[in-house]
Design an enzyme around this catalytic site. Structure first.
Site, PDB file in Angstrom:
ATOM      1  N   GLU A  34     -10.750  -6.731  14.885  1.00  0.00           N
ATOM      2  CA  GLU A  34     -10.500  -7.418  13.608  1.00  0.00           C
ATOM      3  C   GLU A  34     -10.328  -8.921  13.808  1.00  0.00           C
ATOM      4  O   GLU A  34      -9.798  -9.367  14.830  1.00  0.00           O
ATOM      5  CB  GLU A  34      -9.209  -6.861  12.984  1.00  0.00           C
ATOM      6  CG  GLU A  34      -9.329  -5.394  12.638  1.00  0.00           C
ATOM      7  CD  GLU A  34      -7.986  -4.715  12.405  1.00  0.00           C
ATOM      8  OE1 GLU A  34      -7.960  -3.762  11.621  1.00  0.00           O
ATOM      9  OE2 GLU A  34      -6.985  -5.123  13.022  1.00  0.00           O
TER      10      GLU A  34
ATOM     11  N   ASP B  17      -2.882   1.557   9.709  1.00  0.00           N
ATOM     12  CA  ASP B  17      -3.338   0.187   9.473  1.00  0.00           C
ATOM     13  C   ASP B  17      -4.854   0.040   9.502  1.00  0.00           C
ATOM     14  O   ASP B  17      -5.378  -1.034   9.773  1.00  0.00           O
ATOM     15  CB  ASP B  17      -2.688  -0.771  10.493  1.00  0.00           C
ATOM     16  CG  ASP B  17      -2.983  -0.374  11.937  1.00  0.00           C
ATOM     17  OD1 ASP B  17      -3.679   0.630  12.148  1.00  0.00           O
ATOM     18  OD2 ASP B  17      -2.521  -1.087  12.851  1.00  0.00           O
TER      19      ASP B  17
HETATM   20  P1  NAD Z   1       0.872   2.500  21.649  1.00  0.00           P
HETATM   21  O1  NAD Z   1      -0.393   3.226  21.899  1.00  0.00           O
HETATM   22  O2  NAD Z   1       1.440   1.640  22.712  1.00  0.00           O
HETATM   23  O3  NAD Z   1       2.033   3.538  21.247  1.00  0.00           O
HETATM   24  C1  NAD Z   1       1.817   4.575  20.341  1.00  0.00           C
HETATM   25  C2  NAD Z   1       2.757   5.717  20.697  1.00  0.00           C
HETATM   26  O4  NAD Z   1       2.655   6.727  19.683  1.00  0.00           O
HETATM   27  C3  NAD Z   1       2.406   6.392  22.037  1.00  0.00           C
HETATM   28  O5  NAD Z   1       3.548   6.416  22.862  1.00  0.00           O
HETATM   29  C4  NAD Z   1       1.983   7.795  21.610  1.00  0.00           C
HETATM   30  O6  NAD Z   1       2.304   8.792  22.566  1.00  0.00           O
HETATM   31  C5  NAD Z   1       2.783   7.978  20.322  1.00  0.00           C
HETATM   32  N1  NAD Z   1       2.304   9.042  19.442  1.00  0.00           N
HETATM   33  C6  NAD Z   1       1.034   9.372  19.149  1.00  0.00           C
HETATM   34  N2  NAD Z   1       1.031  10.425  18.298  1.00  0.00           N
HETATM   35  C7  NAD Z   1       2.332  10.731  18.056  1.00  0.00           C
HETATM   36  C8  NAD Z   1       2.972  11.712  17.257  1.00  0.00           C
HETATM   37  N3  NAD Z   1       2.291  12.623  16.550  1.00  0.00           N
HETATM   38  N4  NAD Z   1       4.322  11.741  17.244  1.00  0.00           N
HETATM   39  C9  NAD Z   1       5.047  10.856  17.969  1.00  0.00           C
HETATM   40  N5  NAD Z   1       4.493   9.915  18.748  1.00  0.00           N
HETATM   41  C10 NAD Z   1       3.139   9.860  18.791  1.00  0.00           C
HETATM   42  O7  NAD Z   1       0.643   1.647  20.315  1.00  0.00           O
HETATM   43  P2  NAD Z   1       1.521   0.413  19.810  1.00  0.00           P
HETATM   44  O8  NAD Z   1       0.986  -0.851  20.323  1.00  0.00           O
HETATM   45  O9  NAD Z   1       2.971   0.742  19.987  1.00  0.00           O
HETATM   46  O10 NAD Z   1       1.144   0.468  18.250  1.00  0.00           O
HETATM   47  C11 NAD Z   1       1.604   1.520  17.447  1.00  0.00           C
HETATM   48  C12 NAD Z   1       0.817   1.530  16.154  1.00  0.00           C
HETATM   49  O11 NAD Z   1       1.154   0.374  15.405  1.00  0.00           O
HETATM   50  C13 NAD Z   1      -0.693   1.499  16.334  1.00  0.00           C
HETATM   51  O12 NAD Z   1      -1.271   2.407  15.424  1.00  0.00           O
HETATM   52  C14 NAD Z   1      -1.087   0.078  16.022  1.00  0.00           C
HETATM   53  O13 NAD Z   1      -2.388  -0.016  15.510  1.00  0.00           O
HETATM   54  C15 NAD Z   1      -0.045  -0.274  14.988  1.00  0.00           C
HETATM   55  N6  NAD Z   1       0.272  -1.692  14.863  1.00  0.00           N
HETATM   56  C16 NAD Z   1       0.526  -2.156  13.624  1.00  0.00           C
HETATM   57  C17 NAD Z   1       0.884  -3.468  13.447  1.00  0.00           C
HETATM   58  C18 NAD Z   1       1.223  -3.969  12.069  1.00  0.00           C
HETATM   59  O14 NAD Z   1       1.341  -5.162  11.870  1.00  0.00           O
HETATM   60  N7  NAD Z   1       1.423  -3.085  11.117  1.00  0.00           N
HETATM   61  C19 NAD Z   1       0.958  -4.343  14.541  1.00  0.00           C
HETATM   62  C20 NAD Z   1       0.734  -3.831  15.805  1.00  0.00           C
HETATM   63  C21 NAD Z   1       0.389  -2.484  15.965  1.00  0.00           C
END
Ligand code: NAD
Length: 326
Positions: free
Chosen positions: A39, A210
């Site tokens: 993005e 997102d």
């Molecule tokens: P990450 O991959 O480091 O962590 C995600 C975690 O979720 C992992 O530990 C995984 O095991 C866990 N997970 C997956 N499915 C699960 C479930 N059913 N139950 C419980 N845990 C589960 O990702 P991250 O960098 O921590 O990002 C998390 C999310 O936030 C991503 O989807 C990312 O796109 C989003 N994000 C959003 C913003 C925003 O501004 N809204 C900013 C950054 C990241």
């Protein structure tokens, strides 16, 4: 080293939301792939233009890479010249956490002490610390499908005067919580938070839904909530509300005092966070103003004659010739 607490204290992001009308805004440009998304997130005010490059590849951790990585650029509007190119992977975690905390300043009940955290990946510690700056957290109940992620979170959050309660399910984590942060990374329509888990007065901070086709909440949760979004045109494409016609409040209305974050004690508030360029603009400007370890790099050629870029391809004009007889 950037101090998470200091960054949050500066409250630059809320100040940007208070200047909402000063910004040239648009939904981000997303290019979708089978495994993720790349993005571009541009936004500008009268002084600075900012643009972030960011990916979201939920399968990356299995390959030893992060789900989210980012780069940022900040430019001077008057000349169009970039003034800073920055890493934004850490800065995104900081600004996302600061944005969650900003909303947590306004929407949860004052007696919020228990945080439930679903997903203890890269964002999780940042989220906990930033929200902990706004609310007097006593207990964090956390759950992840990955035991290693749970252990990592418990290790990083140890010795912080917080009662840490690892849970065996989402339902167990959410049980009794005042505020739920859900930040999982799965490219698909999940139904992790269901209506049965809701209780009056809860605040939900939904971070991981997102992208089109990437949501975390059971759609039946939405009608029960007072929904707060960053920028409605983008959240309608990417957020939990992507398939819903429910009405929402843009956060700038709360930041500008046009309505309260919480309308009643028993309301369930939902921050449908997707990440908006305005937050990156605030973060990059904050970083630019607080630079200490920056390296000057000649990214733009300094042409002697601004109309003669071509001359920069020519070898330098010799200023000294050896005498033929030498
Ligand atoms: P990450 O991959 O480091 O962590 C995600 C975690 O979720 C992992 O530990 C995984 O095991 C866990 N997970 C997956 N499915 C699960 C479930 N059913 N139950 C419980 N845990 C589960 O990702 P991250 O960098 O921590 O990002 C998390 C999310 O936030 C991503 O989807 C990312 O796109 C989003 N994000 C959003 C913003 C925003 O501004 N809204 C900013 C950054 C990241």
């Amino acid at each position: 080293m950037i101090d998470v607490a200091a960054y949050e204290r500066h409250q630059k992001i809320e100040a940007a939301y208070q200047r909402w009308d000063d910004f040239d805004k648009s939904p981000r440009h997303a290019t979708h792939f089978e495994h993720g998304v790349i993005e571009l997130m541009p936004v500008a005010d009268a002084t600075r233009y900012a643009c972030k490059y960011v990916n979201g590849h939920p399968g990356n951790p299995q390959q030893g890479r992060m789900t989210v990585a980012a780069l940022g650029i900040l430019s001077d509007v008057a000349s169009g010249y970039p003034v800073m190119v920055s890493e934004m992977t850490l800065l995104t975690a900081l600004r996302t956490a600061a944005t969650s905390a900003m909303v947590a300043r306004h929407c949860p009940r004052p007696d919020t002490h228990t945080l439930a955290l679903v997903g203890t990946g890269a964002q999780s510690e940042f989220q906990t610390l930033a929200i902990g700056n706004e609310r007097a957290l006593r207990q964090v109940r956390f759950y992840d499908i990955d035991q290693a992620a749970i252990a990592k979170y418990a290790h990083n959050m140890g010795e912080r005067n917080l009662e840490l309660v690892p849970c065996a399910s989402i339902a167990e984590a959410v049980d009794g919580a005042d505020l739920v942060t859900i930040a999982t990374a799965v490219k698909g329509r999940q139904s992790l938070l269901t209506p049965a888990m809701l209780r009056p007065g809860l605040h939900i901070n939904a971070v991981g839904g997102d992208c089109p086709g990437k949501i975390e909440l059971d759609p039946a949760v939405l009608p029960a909530c007072d929904i707060i979004v960053e920028y409605e045109p983008q959240t309608r494409i990417e957020g939990e509300i992507q398939d819903s016609g429910l009405s929402v409040t843009e956060f700038h209305e709360i930041a500008r005092g046009q309505r309260a974050g919480r309308l009643s004690t028993d309301a369930i508030t939902l921050f449908d966070s997707v990440g908006f360029a305005l937050e990156d603009h605030a973060a990059l400007n904050w970083l630019y103003a607080n630079l200490c370890d920056a390296i000057d790099v000649d990214l733009i050629p300094a042409a002697r004659d601004p109309l003669d870029l071509f001359a920069m391809l020519q070898p330098p004009t010799p200023t000294f010739r050896r005498a033929a007889s030498f």
